[in-house]
Enzyme design. Sequence first.
Site, PDB file in Angstrom:
ATOM      1  N   ASN A  25       0.889  -1.169   0.000  1.00 47.02           N
ATOM      2  CA  ASN A  25       0.000   0.000   0.000  1.00 47.02           C
ATOM      3  C   ASN A  25       0.932   1.226   0.000  1.00 47.02           C
ATOM      4  O   ASN A  25       1.556   1.545   1.009  1.00 47.02           O
ATOM      5  CB  ASN A  25      -0.886  -0.083   1.247  1.00 47.02           C
ATOM      6  N   ARG A 138      -3.600  -5.625  11.210  1.00 43.56           N
ATOM      7  CA  ARG A 138      -4.999  -5.804  10.844  1.00 43.56           C
ATOM      8  C   ARG A 138      -5.530  -7.170  11.284  1.00 43.56           C
ATOM      9  O   ARG A 138      -6.730  -7.346  11.466  1.00 43.56           O
ATOM     10  CB  ARG A 138      -5.181  -5.594   9.337  1.00 43.56           C
ATOM     11  N   GLU A 174      -9.951 -10.162   2.897  1.00 50.04           N
ATOM     12  CA  GLU A 174      -9.924  -8.723   3.175  1.00 50.04           C
ATOM     13  C   GLU A 174     -11.314  -8.113   3.101  1.00 50.04           C
ATOM     14  O   GLU A 174     -11.477  -6.906   2.948  1.00 50.04           O
ATOM     15  CB  GLU A 174      -8.970  -8.041   2.189  1.00 50.04           C
ATOM     16  N   HIS A 250      -6.080  -3.755  -3.118  1.00 49.65           N
ATOM     17  CA  HIS A 250      -7.449  -4.287  -3.047  1.00 49.65           C
ATOM     18  C   HIS A 250      -8.151  -3.970  -4.359  1.00 49.65           C
ATOM     19  O   HIS A 250      -7.837  -2.950  -5.002  1.00 49.65           O
ATOM     20  CB  HIS A 250      -8.252  -3.619  -1.919  1.00 49.65           C
ATOM     21  N   ASP A 252     -10.950  -2.648  -4.674  1.00 52.26           N
ATOM     22  CA  ASP A 252     -11.672  -1.369  -4.611  1.00 52.26           C
ATOM     23  C   ASP A 252     -10.754  -0.161  -4.843  1.00 52.26           C
ATOM     24  O   ASP A 252     -11.174   0.978  -4.725  1.00 52.26           O
ATOM     25  CB  ASP A 252     -12.490  -1.229  -3.318  1.00 52.26           C
ATOM     26  N   CYS A 369     -13.003   2.829   1.152  1.00 52.78           N
ATOM     27  CA  CYS A 369     -12.386   2.021   2.223  1.00 52.78           C
ATOM     28  C   CYS A 369     -13.084   2.274   3.540  1.00 52.78           C
ATOM     29  O   CYS A 369     -13.153   1.403   4.402  1.00 52.78           O
ATOM     30  CB  CYS A 369     -10.927   2.401   2.437  1.00 52.78           C
TER      31      CYS A 369
HETATM   32  O1  SUG Z   1      -5.108  -2.292   5.007  1.00 52.13           O
HETATM   33  N1  SUG Z   1      -3.888   0.948   5.578  1.00 52.13           N
HETATM   34  C1  SUG Z   1      -4.982   0.074   5.202  1.00 52.13           C
HETATM   35  C2  SUG Z   1      -5.824   0.740   4.150  1.00 52.13           C
HETATM   36  C3  SUG Z   1      -7.065  -0.040   3.858  1.00 52.13           C
HETATM   37  C4  SUG Z   1      -7.795   0.447   2.652  1.00 52.13           C
HETATM   38  N2  SUG Z   1      -8.977  -0.324   2.455  1.00 52.13           N
HETATM   39  C5  SUG Z   1      -9.524  -0.588   1.272  1.00 52.13           C
HETATM   40  N3  SUG Z   1      -8.898  -0.436   0.129  1.00 52.13           N
HETATM   41  N4  SUG Z   1     -10.715  -1.102   1.266  1.00 52.13           N
HETATM   42  C6  SUG Z   1      -4.477  -1.267   4.689  1.00 52.13           C
HETATM   43  O2  SUG Z   1      -3.475  -1.296   3.986  1.00 52.13           O
HETATM   44  C7  SUG Z   1      -2.015   1.630   6.973  1.00 52.13           C
HETATM   45  C8  SUG Z   1      -1.692   1.724   8.442  1.00 52.13           C
HETATM   46  C9  SUG Z   1      -0.373   2.370   8.697  1.00 52.13           C
HETATM   47  O3  SUG Z   1       0.539   2.233   7.884  1.00 52.13           O
HETATM   48  O4  SUG Z   1      -0.246   3.031   9.762  1.00 52.13           O
HETATM   49  C10 SUG Z   1      -3.160   0.683   6.680  1.00 52.13           C
HETATM   50  O5  SUG Z   1      -3.398  -0.241   7.416  1.00 52.13           O
END
Ligand code: SUG
Length: 445
Positions: A25, A138, A174, A250, A252, A369
């Site tokens: 991400n 998570r 997820e 993801h 989405d 999200c």
């Molecule tokens: O799981 N970011 C989340 C973002 C989730 C986005 N959700 C969707 N696309 N539906 C993840 O990657 C970052 C937390 C941090 O780095 O402090 C984080 O968990």
Amino acid sequence: MKAYEVNFDGLVGPTHNYGGLSYGNVASYNNYQAVSNPKEAALQGLKKMKALHDMGYKQGILPPHERPAVAFLKAWGFDGTDHQVLEKVAKTSPELLAQVSSASCMWTANAATISPSADTQDGRVHLTVANLNNKLHRSIEHETTLAILESIFSDDGCFAVHPALHSVSQLGDEGAANHTRFCTDYNERGVEFFVYGASALNRDAKAPKNFPARQTLEASQAIARIHGLNDQTAFFAQQNPDVIDQGVFHNDVISVGNKNVLFYHEDAFLETSSVLDGLNQRLQNTELVSICVPRAQVQVQDAVKSYLFNSQLLSTDDGKMVLIVPKECQENANVWHYLEGLPALGTPIQDVKVFDLKQSMQNGGGPACLRLRVVLSEQELQAMNQGALLTDKRYDQLVHWVEKHYRDRLAPSDLGDPALLDDGRAALDELTKILQLGSIYPFQH
Ligand code: SUG
């Protein structure tokens, strides 16, 4: 009977911070150790909820979890009082402290997968909590998420809430971030579209090379079985592994759907024509309207930076649709140019509304999200816990609650502050009363 799409947004927690915890991400990784503003993050999220409520949509709220999650630190061998545990982990492993302090449950699209009652064999709404086992921070969400969903959807005549799948990588799940439902109208039987990143058991299947595929085919299939879906109501397709390697962690982040409309990037799927055929064959009484955004106009990198597809696609009263996009779309010339021309393309998407969600966006979380979609009939809406629905009064209470309890600055070194834990618990205790949830947190037991 009429049915509604209810969006349950995650209320951002008091420990919202930038831990750089999500490999794959890009935004999360790039903002590692930046100073966050939890108060602003929570107010930005609430503002979006209120705006949608004011537009006439049903809006729900899912509460944050207890963070730092001291119970996990204790399970991992840190002993003493809660404050002693915090002090020890802050000194010896700030990295571990960041893992248990994330407010990541705010991204409720990842909380669970939902099948509306019109699709399921037993005519109940099925909800399976996501195990989120690809990321440590998570993977610790699912127990509290289960308690919250059981508290909100407790009527087992209407709802079946299932615990997370067994937490192993082969069953990586997820939640609704990789699940979209197509239908003519919300109350009619639909087709549920499960997009997976890779197959865990088929050795010949294609998979991304650099970044992890967080959703497996096997997990998606298990959920469809648990929910009582069949070959007509469930359809599976693989996400393009190349885009996962470009930061599309993801589905989405690269496509969004609502009713009979699929809005997607040209590179989103591995086999696009069979995706469109498969959905069309299963849709009842209507044709799929597929709106493909060509890579010549918007590159995958533009989509990752702007979160164009992480938008909410909502039906409006005139039978058209509105796209709720993050402000970053306005800041990307290619994306904004595309969006300015979108209404003129003559598709159902006739309006675009922009929201500032920067605090969440910097961790890779856009409008889509932040919300979990739950389609509910009139009767199911009455049967759920009414405390979790946004009203004008509850909005005012929540804004006041955030103003009272949240900090406007949080640096990595603040996570070990015992006052953050104590204030957070006092805040959550108050919140369970505002949302009428009962005792859902470990510290309340
Ligand atoms: O799981 N970011 C989340 C973002 C989730 C986005 N959700 C969707 N696309 N539906 C993840 O990657 C970052 C937390 C941090 O780095 O402090 C984080 O968990």
